[in-house]
Design a protein around this motif. Structure first.
Motif, PDB file in Angstrom:
ATOM      1  N   SER A 122       1.698  -0.181 -10.848  1.00  0.00           N
ATOM      2  CA  SER A 122       2.536  -0.765  -8.929  1.00  0.00           C
ATOM      3  C   SER A 122       1.676  -0.858  -7.808  1.00  0.00           C
ATOM      4  CB  SER A 122       3.365   0.618  -9.436  1.00  0.00           C
ATOM      5  OG  SER A 122       2.933   1.627  -9.076  1.00  0.00           O
ATOM      6  N   GLU A 123       0.615   0.591  -7.706  1.00  0.00           N
ATOM      7  CA  GLU A 123      -0.136   1.238  -7.339  1.00  0.00           C
ATOM      8  C   GLU A 123      -1.497  -0.349  -7.040  1.00  0.00           C
ATOM      9  OE1 GLU A 123      -0.564   5.558  -7.958  1.00  0.00           O
ATOM     10  OE2 GLU A 123      -2.588   4.160  -7.603  1.00  0.00           O
ATOM     11  N   LEU A 124      -1.937  -1.021  -8.211  1.00  0.00           N
ATOM     12  CA  LEU A 124      -2.783  -2.497  -7.512  1.00  0.00           C
ATOM     13  C   LEU A 124      -1.988  -4.183  -7.527  1.00  0.00           C
ATOM     14  CD1 LEU A 124      -4.940  -1.673 -11.677  1.00  0.00           C
ATOM     15  CD2 LEU A 124      -5.287  -1.337  -9.131  1.00  0.00           C
ATOM     16  N   GLU A 125      -0.704  -3.839  -7.554  1.00  0.00           N
ATOM     17  CA  GLU A 125       0.273  -4.603  -7.241  1.00  0.00           C
ATOM     18  C   GLU A 125       0.616  -4.792  -6.084  1.00  0.00           C
ATOM     19  OE1 GLU A 125       4.482  -6.426  -9.131  1.00  0.00           O
ATOM     20  OE2 GLU A 125       4.466  -4.423  -9.134  1.00  0.00           O
ATOM     21  N   GLY A 147      -0.676 -10.545   3.501  1.00  0.00           N
ATOM     22  CA  GLY A 147      -1.436 -10.824   5.131  1.00  0.00           C
ATOM     23  C   GLY A 147      -0.799  -9.286   6.040  1.00  0.00           C
ATOM     24  N   GLY A 148       0.104  -8.131   5.305  1.00  0.00           N
ATOM     25  CA  GLY A 148       0.087  -7.184   5.870  1.00  0.00           C
ATOM     26  C   GLY A 148       1.484  -6.030   4.468  1.00  0.00           C
ATOM     27  N   PHE A 149       1.890  -5.016   5.236  1.00  0.00           N
ATOM     28  CA  PHE A 149       2.750  -4.629   4.857  1.00  0.00           C
ATOM     29  C   PHE A 149       3.586  -4.834   4.133  1.00  0.00           C
ATOM     30  CE2 PHE A 149      -0.077  -0.412   3.750  1.00  0.00           C
ATOM     31  CZ  PHE A 149      -1.277  -0.942   3.716  1.00  0.00           C
ATOM     32  N   ALA A 150       5.157  -5.112   5.468  1.00  0.00           N
ATOM     33  CA  ALA A 150       6.248  -5.521   5.501  1.00  0.00           C
ATOM     34  C   ALA A 150       6.074  -6.708   5.006  1.00  0.00           C
ATOM     35  CB  ALA A 150       6.404  -5.631   6.804  1.00  0.00           C
ATOM     36  N   ARG A 151       5.636  -7.845   4.986  1.00  0.00           N
ATOM     37  CA  ARG A 151       6.057  -9.238   3.815  1.00  0.00           C
ATOM     38  C   ARG A 151       5.495  -8.473   2.571  1.00  0.00           C
ATOM     39  NH1 ARG A 151       3.169 -11.360   8.534  1.00  0.00           N
ATOM     40  NH2 ARG A 151       1.374 -10.815   8.135  1.00  0.00           N
ATOM     41  N   ALA A 152       4.764  -7.828   2.231  1.00  0.00           N
ATOM     42  CA  ALA A 152       4.311  -7.487   0.891  1.00  0.00           C
ATOM     43  C   ALA A 152       5.877  -6.009   0.206  1.00  0.00           C
ATOM     44  CB  ALA A 152       2.884  -6.527   0.783  1.00  0.00           C
ATOM     45  N   ALA A 153       6.207  -5.871   1.336  1.00  0.00           N
ATOM     46  CA  ALA A 153       7.506  -4.888   0.762  1.00  0.00           C
ATOM     47  C   ALA A 153       8.376  -5.488   0.789  1.00  0.00           C
ATOM     48  CB  ALA A 153       7.597  -3.916   1.626  1.00  0.00           C
ATOM     49  N   GLN A 154       8.772  -6.698   1.667  1.00  0.00           N
ATOM     50  CA  GLN A 154       9.799  -7.907   0.649  1.00  0.00           C
ATOM     51  C   GLN A 154       9.665  -8.562   0.167  1.00  0.00           C
ATOM     52  OE1 GLN A 154       9.625 -10.576   4.237  1.00  0.00           O
ATOM     53  NE2 GLN A 154      11.711 -11.141   3.502  1.00  0.00           N
ATOM     54  N   ALA A 155       8.258  -9.341  -0.586  1.00  0.00           N
ATOM     55  CA  ALA A 155       7.809  -9.510  -1.527  1.00  0.00           C
ATOM     56  C   ALA A 155       8.421  -9.183  -2.833  1.00  0.00           C
ATOM     57  CB  ALA A 155       6.601 -10.011  -1.432  1.00  0.00           C
ATOM     58  N   LEU A 156       7.771  -7.855  -2.830  1.00  0.00           N
ATOM     59  CA  LEU A 156       7.856  -6.698  -3.585  1.00  0.00           C
ATOM     60  C   LEU A 156       9.785  -6.248  -4.289  1.00  0.00           C
ATOM     61  CD1 LEU A 156       4.637  -5.105  -4.042  1.00  0.00           C
ATOM     62  CD2 LEU A 156       5.378  -7.268  -5.293  1.00  0.00           C
ATOM     63  N   ALA A 210       7.330   3.072   0.774  1.00  0.00           N
ATOM     64  CA  ALA A 210       7.013   3.047  -0.855  1.00  0.00           C
ATOM     65  C   ALA A 210       5.895   1.876  -0.877  1.00  0.00           C
ATOM     66  CB  ALA A 210       7.979   2.531  -1.620  1.00  0.00           C
ATOM     67  N   ILE A 211       5.569   1.105  -0.537  1.00  0.00           N
ATOM     68  CA  ILE A 211       3.821   0.549  -0.408  1.00  0.00           C
ATOM     69  C   ILE A 211       3.280   1.076  -0.070  1.00  0.00           C
ATOM     70  CG2 ILE A 211       3.373  -1.864   0.741  1.00  0.00           C
ATOM     71  CD1 ILE A 211       4.844  -2.920  -1.416  1.00  0.00           C
ATOM     72  N   SER A 212       3.836   1.684   1.504  1.00  0.00           N
ATOM     73  CA  SER A 212       2.274   1.934   2.278  1.00  0.00           C
ATOM     74  C   SER A 212       1.819   3.808   0.896  1.00  0.00           C
ATOM     75  CB  SER A 212       2.412   2.982   3.379  1.00  0.00           C
ATOM     76  OG  SER A 212       2.890   1.948   4.504  1.00  0.00           O
ATOM     77  N   ARG A 213       3.006   4.303   0.635  1.00  0.00           N
ATOM     78  CA  ARG A 213       2.220   5.080  -0.285  1.00  0.00           C
ATOM     79  C   ARG A 213       1.789   5.171  -1.369  1.00  0.00           C
ATOM     80  NH1 ARG A 213       0.618  10.134  -1.194  1.00  0.00           N
ATOM     81  NH2 ARG A 213       1.833  11.536  -3.476  1.00  0.00           N
ATOM     82  N   ARG A 214       1.937   3.583  -2.089  1.00  0.00           N
ATOM     83  CA  ARG A 214       1.100   3.171  -3.087  1.00  0.00           C
ATOM     84  C   ARG A 214      -0.424   3.258  -3.145  1.00  0.00           C
ATOM     85  NH1 ARG A 214       5.559  -0.751  -7.006  1.00  0.00           N
ATOM     86  NH2 ARG A 214       6.653   0.475  -6.537  1.00  0.00           N
ATOM     87  N   ALA A 269      -8.886  -6.037  -9.738  1.00  0.00           N
ATOM     88  CA  ALA A 269      -7.468  -5.149  -9.226  1.00  0.00           C
ATOM     89  C   ALA A 269      -6.872  -6.619  -9.662  1.00  0.00           C
ATOM     90  CB  ALA A 269      -6.594  -5.511  -8.006  1.00  0.00           C
ATOM     91  N   ARG A 270      -6.973  -7.677  -8.965  1.00  0.00           N
ATOM     92  CA  ARG A 270      -6.330  -8.872 -10.195  1.00  0.00           C
ATOM     93  C   ARG A 270      -7.188  -9.285 -11.287  1.00  0.00           C
ATOM     94  NH1 ARG A 270      -8.575 -12.774  -4.782  1.00  0.00           N
ATOM     95  NH2 ARG A 270      -6.403 -12.934  -3.949  1.00  0.00           N
TER      96      ARG A 270
END
Length: 300
Positions: A4-7, A16-25, A31-35, A69-70
């Motif tokens: 989950s951290e790698l993802e 390109g950002g934490f907010a967009r990644a959080a939305q995608a996941l 939670a994203i920042s914690r990972r 990671a990929r």
């Protein structure tokens, strides 16, 4: 270190950002920042540099870690596919990337036949340039790819599935080209549009082919304008600013609308190989093998 951290790490880079990644996941931003915090703690180095505003960029450590990671995530997805395929037959989902202009060839009819024959296989299509198709396949974002020319990368396998000719085209009512010339010499004073020489890209191969053809037929001194967009080249040719050597699959609409015409100069025509590509180490499910069979011609 958790998957989950790698993802989260890979998705932040892609988005390109934490907010967009959080939305995608489908996660909260904390939670994203914690990972990422846990991943950075495990590695002992920061992976992202926070810029002014909400921007981010990879640190040197992040750049070094990203390809690994990929690969881990791709390997896990391959493992999931392998396990699921034990229970599935002509089912599942496949992602294929292809050069958009090839949708105008009989490739589309082959895909339609496959869809009709195997309705329980979900086929997701993405369009991109040839070099981008290879990157999507190599990174595991697409299982299969259809592009021009053989991919030179050692971890990619290329299968020849069809040809797409390069044809000389001009404006329908061109003042630069009068009549219906059939010999290269008739184009001696006519300007050409060319793709740039971008090392490692498909544009470089197209540019080299044009240079080779012009040199072969004594037209090496012809005026050439470098345009990196196929669409832009077609619009400029329609406006009679020059002529081009373009894939037949890319000019279907213009020929139908009557804005371009083909010059029947066979000596300048070139046959482009169209290749089906996939990773050597990729697990090919039954559905993937069936699609390969549907697209690849039978061995002679």
């Amino acid at each position: 270190m958790e998957l989950s951290e790698l993802e989260a790490f890979v998705e932040i880079n892609n988005s390109g950002g934490f907010a967009r990644a959080a939305q995608a996941l489908h996660l909260s931003q904390p939670a994203i920042s914690r990972r990422i915090e846990l991943l950075e703690k495990g590695l002992g180095m920061p992976l992202f540099e926070r810029l002014s505003g909400s921007g981010i960029r990879l640190t040197q450590a992040g750049q070094a870690f990203l390809p690994y990671a990929r690969k881990i995530l791709v390997a896990v997805e391959n493992g999931k596919t392998a396990v699921h395929a034990l229970e599935e037959e002509e089912r599942g989902s496949l992602t294929m990337a292809l050069v958009g202009t090839l949708a105008s060839t009989d490739l589309t009819s082959r895909l339609q036949t496959f869809h009709n024959t195997y309705p329980h296989v979900r086929l997701f299509l993405r369009t991109a340039r040839s070099d981008e198709v290879s990157s999507l396949v190599q990174q595991g974002e697409a299982l299969l790819g259809v592009r021009y020319f053989t991919d030179p990368r050692p971890d990619i396998r290329s299968l020849h599935i069809m040809n797409d000719p390069l044809l000389v085209v001009c404006a329908m009512h061109s003042r630069l080209v009068t009549g219906t010339p059939q010999e290269p010499a008739a184009l001696r004073d006519v300007p050409w549009f060319s793709f740039p020489f971008k090392a490692g890209s498909s544009d470089e191969a197209f540019a080299q082919l044009l240079e080779q053809q012009l040199f072969k037929h004594g037209l090496q001194d012809a005026e050439k304008t470098v345009i990196d967009s196929l669409t832009a080249q077609k619009r400029l040719i329609e406006a009679d600013f020059g002529i081009g050597l373009l894939p037949a699959s890319s000019i279907e609409e213009e020929l139908r609308l009557g804005t371009l015409r083909i010059l029947p100069i066979e000596a300048l025509q070139v046959i482009l190989p169209v290749m089906l590509i996939y990773r050597h180490q990729a697990y090919l499910s039954l559905a993937a093998r069936l699609l390969l069979k549907a697209l690849a011609p039978p061995a002679e």
